[in-house]
Design a protein around this motif. Structure first.
Motif, PDB file in Angstrom:
ATOM      1  N   LYS A 238       0.798  -1.230   0.000  1.00 39.58           N
ATOM      2  CA  LYS A 238       0.000   0.000   0.000  1.00 39.58           C
ATOM      3  C   LYS A 238       0.830   1.280   0.000  1.00 39.58           C
ATOM      4  N   PRO A 239       1.885   1.401   0.812  1.00 38.47           N
ATOM      5  CA  PRO A 239       2.644   2.659   0.817  1.00 38.47           C
ATOM      6  C   PRO A 239       3.295   2.983  -0.530  1.00 38.47           C
ATOM      7  N   ARG A 240       3.507   1.955  -1.347  1.00 34.44           N
ATOM      8  CA  ARG A 240       4.141   2.195  -2.655  1.00 34.44           C
ATOM      9  C   ARG A 240       3.105   2.361  -3.761  1.00 34.44           C
TER      10      ARG A 240
END
Length: 836
Positions: A238-240
């Motif tokens: 998710k963060p990427r």
């Protein structure tokens, strides 16, 4: 009996009972999974309090320590146990140890022998009118002082004797009261032992049943693999992924907003051109009207000529200041944006979101068979754990010991009435002893009371009153009783002193400081072939360091039988509870999961092309400076309101006429033009200025922004396409460890429960304490020692009491003769006359 009972309990439970060393140092506890071993409540108190009489017992202990300060004779006891004790060679050690008690006993024996002899001689002597037997009292100058001295001394001695008697009464009643409590104490201990025996199988079942809770938690996590494993993978990516999709989504919205802004600006520019043309026409009309008005003949008359000239010169300012037709067209950029919007970038982004959000569902679908296999493995682990109770023959051991426990309890209850009956005889005999001493003290007190209150210092010895004479008789009766019974009292004191003192020093005191256990723990003491007797009995391995002191201390701390008896030497619970084979299968299942997450496209080539087309749409190349300069000016060269006001002021200075009225009318027209044309135009210019300013800020560095978005997008896509397998393996291992941590926590708790808490042997230590420390020492020996201490003290004080009573009786009894003094100081014995 209780000592034997305690050790039989320990031996009866050891069998194949499980145990483990110290619990693991890990303190990890899975969220929401906690176990608690059910507590066991016992009836018997942990400690015994003697109450107010405890201070008396402490006094006796201090006295015994003074009499017998020598250390516990461990060497002698070891020789006795090993049957190596030779009285002919070791008697000196016994005498040295018992010197205090022997000395006191010898003094008591001398008292027993001499007091009757002295009493007999004293009686014969008095019968011969000697030893104070002569009923004649010689007058002395200090006679009153001696009488007071003898009275006070005898009174103090009686008080000391009374204190000793009180000790005797208290000790006698203490034994009787607490012997009556023996039945309740024994029942309490047997109930606790029975509770221990009955609770242990239930504890085993309880511990094993907690596997159901652990398995339910693991099954819950397996059923939620979509959220736990799939969600873990999703959260890892998710963060990427999400930020770049959000950026593309924002860019799609920006494309739409930019196109709408340009279309709106283009429309406003059209309106502005129309308003600007109208404004130019209106100003031209006003300018023409004013030029015609200034041709009036009045303008040639001074001073109107000057005003007209000024107005004429200012008419050049009534022109527009902006030519909006010169601004660049926005049609090209709008056309480019229309072409870009032919591709629905927002829809493509939503497809990327949907594709990425489908990862947890894909994981769930891909792991159906793995979850099923793991559940089957966990079920098999449960079957193995439930078979533990069948492999532990503890029920047979407990049933055998319960029979022995019942037999012991029946034996105690059968003989307890005999003990109570014998104690009633003892109580009665002790009461008689105390009453004899009390009777002697009563005679002495009556003698003091009658003698003191009946004494008349003015009466001569032959004329003393009956009350005083009765007091002297009471004193002599007390002396007679003292001689008659003191030897019997001292005999009882010596016997109880020797028994009670030695039991206190050889049993009670070494039991409390554990030196008795230390002697029993001497290597090769109880068995010449066994280094440690207890481990030889329990394991038939006498080299294992298992001692009586350690077993007692562990039971005192309520530790489990397993840890107390170090049963890991016969049954290793770690090996039996080892599920490495099963856990290895589970770990392999998770580590080798083939989860295929492919065909996830965050943004296709059409979307990328759309972004690149937007970056080259020319938005960032619009001549924003020209627009800013044009829309930032005033629509006219002069402020029409100021011009109109100035024109009206000048008109007011003109004389009445057509010129003045014409100028005022045109001033009003200018105000209307400002209101109806200038203000709307200014609003449109301000709107265009602000919109283009915002658009300029957004479009600044547009190419770099789009390039960065595409770069990050390609990186995220590469992560999903080429590195997802590593992430899946990492998250699968973490997920598997989470599942296994439940069972590791459960097995850790099982080990702690079995080794430290299950079959906690505190009732055994309590039963041993109840038999020795409470019943023998606190119920019997302490009050017995207090009894001989009080009676012995009272009996010893009978000796000075006899002396003072005999001396004092001379001052109270009526004499047969007295000393009479004449003028030449001759003493003539005179016979008394009359009797009471």
């Amino acid at each position: 009996m209780a000592l034997l009972l305690g050790f039989l309990l320990l031996l009866g439970l050891h069998g194949d009972t499980m145990s483990e060393g110290p619990p693991p140092s890990s303190t990890y506890i899975p969220d929401g999974l906690e176990f608690e071993f059910p507590p066991t409540n016992y009836e018997t108190k942990d400690s015994y309090e003697a109450g107010p009489t405890g201070i008396f017992f402490q006094i006796v202990h201090i006295f015994l320590h003074m009499v017998q300060p020598n250390a516990f004779p461990e060497d002698i006891l070891r020789k006795v146990v090993q049957k190596k004790f030779d009285l002919s060679t070791d008697y000196e050690k016994i005498i040295y140890y018992e010197i205090g008690i022997i000395t006191c006993a010898v003094l008591g024996l001398l008292f027993i022998i001499l007091m009757p002899l002295v009493g007999f001689v004293f009686s014969l002597c008095r019968c011969c009118n000697k030893c104070g037997g002569e009923m004649h009292q010689r007058q002395k100058k200090n006679g009153a002082a001696l009488k007071n001295y003898f009275t006070l001394s005898l009174l103090v001695i009686c008080i000391f004797i009374s204190i000793g008697i009180i000790y005797g009464f208290v000790a006698n009643q203490h034994i009787r009261t607490h012997v009556e409590k023996t039945r309740k104490l024994s029942e309490s201990n047997f109930n606790d032992l029975r509770t221990l025996l009955n609770a242990t199988p239930g504890q085993i079942d309880y511990v094993l049943d907690q596997y159901t809770t652990t398995k339910a938690r693991a099954f819950s996590d397996l059923d939620n693999i979509k959220l736990l494993l799939g969600g873990g993978i999703f959260e890892h990516l998710k963060p990427r992924v999400v930020p770049v999709l959000d950026d593309i989504k924002a860019m799609a919205e920006e494309i739409q907003e930019t196109r709408e802004t340009l279309v709106e600006v283009n429309s406003i520019l059209t309106d502005m051109r129309h308003l600007s043309a109208n404004l130019s026409n209106s100003l031209s009309n006003v300018k023409r009207n004013l030029e015609q008005a200034l041709n009036d003949p009045m303008c040639s008359v001074h001073p109107v000529m000057t005003t007209c000239s000024n107005i004429m010169n200012s008419l050049r300012l009534l022109d527009g200041s902006i030519d909006f037709d010169q601004l660049p067209s926005l049609d090209e950029q709008i056309g480019n944006l229309n072409d870009i919007l032919q591709t629905n970038l927002s829809s493509l982004v939503q497809k990327g979101y949907k594709s990425f959000n489908a990862i947890p569902g894909i994981v769930q679908n891909e792991t159906v068979h793995v979850v099923s296999d793991v559940k089957m493995t966990l079920d098999s682990i449960g079957s193995d754990i439930k078979n533990i109770s069948k492999n532990i023959p503890i029920q047979d051991k407990l049933s055998n010991f319960i029979r022995y426990l019942n037999d012991t309890e029946n034996y105690i209850h059968r003989h307890l009435p005999t003990l109570e009956e014998y104690d009633s005889y003892r109580w009665l005999g002790s009461l008689v002893v105390c009453c004899l001493l009390t009777l002697i003290v009563i005679f002495y007190c009556l003698g003091l009371l009658c003698g003191t209150y009946g004494y008349n210092q003015n009466a001569t010895p032959t004329r003393r009153g009956c009350v005083s004479n009765t007091g002297g008789i009471f004193l002599m009766v007390g002396v007679g009783f003292s001689f008659f019974f003191c030897w019997l009292l001292m005999t009882i004191v010596v016997l109880t002193f020797v028994v009670g003192g030695n039991v206190e020093k050889l049993v009670c005191e070494p039991y409390q400081n554990k030196k008795l256990f230390q002697v029993l723990d001497t290597p090769y003491l109880l068995n010449a072939d066994w280094k440690y007797y207890l481990s030889g009995m329990v394991f038939n391995k006498p080299d294992i360091h298992l001692t009586f002191e350690q077993v007692y201390s562990d039971c005192k701390e309520n530790k489990g039988i397993y840890a107390t008896l170090k049963l890991e030497n016969t049954y290793n619970i770690s090996e039996f509870l080892s599920i490495k084979e099963h856990t290895g299968n589970i770990n392999n299942n998770f580590e080798n999961m083939n989860i295929r997450i492919d065909n996830i496209v965050l943004l296709d080539e059409a979307g990328k092309r759309n972004l690149m087309d937007f970056s080259s749409s020319g938005i960032d190349k619009i001549d924003y400076g020209a627009f800013m300069a044009a829309t930032g000016k005033n629509p006219t060269k002069v402020n029409l309101l100021s011009f109109a006001n100035d024109l009206e002021v000048k008109a007011n200075h003109l004389p009445q006429g057509n010129l003045k009225q014409t100028l005022k009318n045109n001033a009003g027209i200018l105000r209307n033009i400002h209101r109806d044309e200038i203000i709307p135009l200014q609003k449109l210019m301000s709107a265009v200025h602000q919109k283009l300013k915002d658009l300029q800020q957004k479009s600044s560095g547009l190419g770099v922004k789009v390039a960065n978005i595409i770069l990050v997008l390609d990186s995220a896509q590469d992560l999903i396409t080429n590195q997802i397998s590593t992430i899946i393996a990492e998250e699968s291992k973490k997920y598997g460890n989470s599942i296994m941590s439940y069972f590791e926590r459960y097995l850790q708790w099982v080990k702690i429960s079995i080794t430290e808490q299950m079959a906690a042997c505190k009732p055994v230590a309590t039963a041993l304490d109840s038999a020795i420390d409470v019943f023998l020492c606190s119920y019997i020996i302490d009050p017995l020692n207090l009894f001989w201490f009080g009676i012995g003290k009272a009996t010893a004080f009978l000796l000075p009491a006899i002396i003072f009573a005999v001396k004092l009786a001379k001052y109270y009894r009526r004499m047969d003769s007295e000393d009479v003094y004449d003028d030449d100081v001759e003493t003539i014995p005179m016979k008394k006359y009359g009797k009471c």
